[in-house]
Scaffold this motif. Structure first.
Motif, mmCIF file in Angstrom:
data_model
loop_
_atom_site.group_PDB
_atom_site.id
_atom_site.type_symbol
_atom_site.label_atom_id
_atom_site.label_comp_id
_atom_site.label_asym_id
_atom_site.label_seq_id
_atom_site.Cartn_x
_atom_site.Cartn_y
_atom_site.Cartn_z
ATOM 1 N N TYR A 1 33.080 36.107 31.249
ATOM 2 C CA TYR A 1 34.273 37.122 30.968
ATOM 3 C C TYR A 1 34.789 38.060 31.842
ATOM 4 O O TYR A 1 33.880 38.293 32.674
ATOM 5 N N ASP A 2 35.739 38.049 32.030
ATOM 6 C CA ASP A 2 36.458 39.245 32.667
ATOM 7 C C ASP A 2 36.249 40.568 32.317
ATOM 8 O O ASP A 2 35.976 41.653 33.048
ATOM 9 N N ASP A 3 36.467 40.710 30.812
ATOM 10 C CA ASP A 3 35.880 41.956 30.321
ATOM 11 C C ASP A 3 35.456 41.768 28.834
ATOM 12 O O ASP A 3 35.770 40.831 28.463
ATOM 13 N N VAL A 4 34.664 42.912 28.437
ATOM 14 C CA VAL A 4 34.063 42.708 26.984
ATOM 15 C C VAL A 4 34.416 44.141 26.203
ATOM 16 O O VAL A 4 34.654 45.019 27.137
ATOM 17 N N ALA B 1 40.903 42.422 21.389
ATOM 18 C CA ALA B 1 40.077 41.450 21.898
ATOM 19 C C ALA B 1 40.385 40.039 21.584
ATOM 20 O O ALA B 1 40.060 39.264 22.239
ATOM 21 N N LYS C 1 43.125 38.898 24.108
ATOM 22 C CA LYS C 1 42.458 38.768 25.468
ATOM 23 C C LYS C 1 41.454 37.645 25.467
ATOM 24 O O LYS C 1 40.839 37.397 26.617
ATOM 25 N N SER D 1 38.574 38.115 24.407
ATOM 26 C CA SER D 1 37.390 38.867 24.971
ATOM 27 C C SER D 1 36.420 39.265 23.837
ATOM 28 O O SER D 1 36.817 39.600 22.813
ATOM 29 N N VAL E 1 29.231 38.668 32.563
ATOM 30 C CA VAL E 1 30.554 39.431 32.794
ATOM 31 C C VAL E 1 30.682 39.594 34.336
ATOM 32 O O VAL E 1 29.991 40.261 34.780
#
Length: 208
Positions: A110-113, A131, A134, A136, A158
């Motif tokens: 993941y790029d972000d959470v 979320a 995205k 995410s 991540v």
């Protein structure tokens, strides 16, 4: 839509499972998204079954353990309605949020959470639409310290994206303490807290 739907508990104390399920739902049906439907613990309301059949869905993802959605519901879907049922669950809401994140991964990091306090349903609600957009995951933690399994999951899955935010903490310090934010930052990740005075302002921060 002849693919999948997501089924979660409609009970007030279980709503957070449904919120962590929202980004998962967005990844289903070849990223076209799947509806999230609410059920009672021990029986599926008729109108929900009608909707599953109207959609022509063949696969049902149940998010949450049997204390949220019983085995009875699972059996009804499989035996009476000939559905394929995939249950995504953990021992508690924290573990369930990780199980959902793992289900969504598809082999990619993941790029972000999003990290939300496990009692912060309003914060999870604020995060859920963004979320989902995205794709995410929303990970739940205890307010006072970072859930150790969530920490391990983030550490492993991540990617640090230079100066871009890697972890969005949603909610005030009563939901997710400063100590949790610091612990995330110590993992060499960019951490940003999205919060305001009360849930409406927090929601506005998430959206902007």
């Amino acid at each position: 839509n002849n693919g999948a739907v997501v089924l979660v508990s409609g009970a007030n104390d279980k709503l957070v499972d449904g919120l962590t399920a929202t980004p998962l739902a967005a990844t289903l049906n070849n990223n076209a998204g799947a509806p999230v439907l609410l059920t009672k613990k021990d029986s599926i309301p008729t109108e929900v079954i009608d909707e599953i059949e109207r959609l022509g869905a063949k696969t049902v993802y149940i998010v949450g353990g049997t204390s949220a959605v019983s085995e009875e519901v699972e059996k009804t879907l499989e035996k009476t309605y000939k559905m394929t049922v995939n249950r995504i669950e953990g021992e508690d809401r924290y573990q369930t949020s990780i199980a959902v994140a793992e289900e969504m991964m598809n082999g990619n990091k993941y790029d972000d959470v999003f990290v939300v306090g496990g009692k912060g349903e309003a914060d999870a609600l604020s995060a859920s639409a963004v979320a989902a957009m995205k794709k995410s995951p929303i990970l739940l933690t205890q307010a006072g310290q970072l859930n150790k399994d969530v920490k391990h999951f983030i550490d492993k899955n991540v990617t640090d994206n230079n100066d871009n935010t890697d972890v969005f903490v949603v909610g005030g310090t009563s939901s997710v303490a400063t100590a949790v934010q610091n612990e995330l930052a110590d993992m060499k990740l960019e951490v940003e807290r999205l919060s305001g005075e009360g849930r409406q302002e927090t929601n506005a921060k998430v959206i902007s």
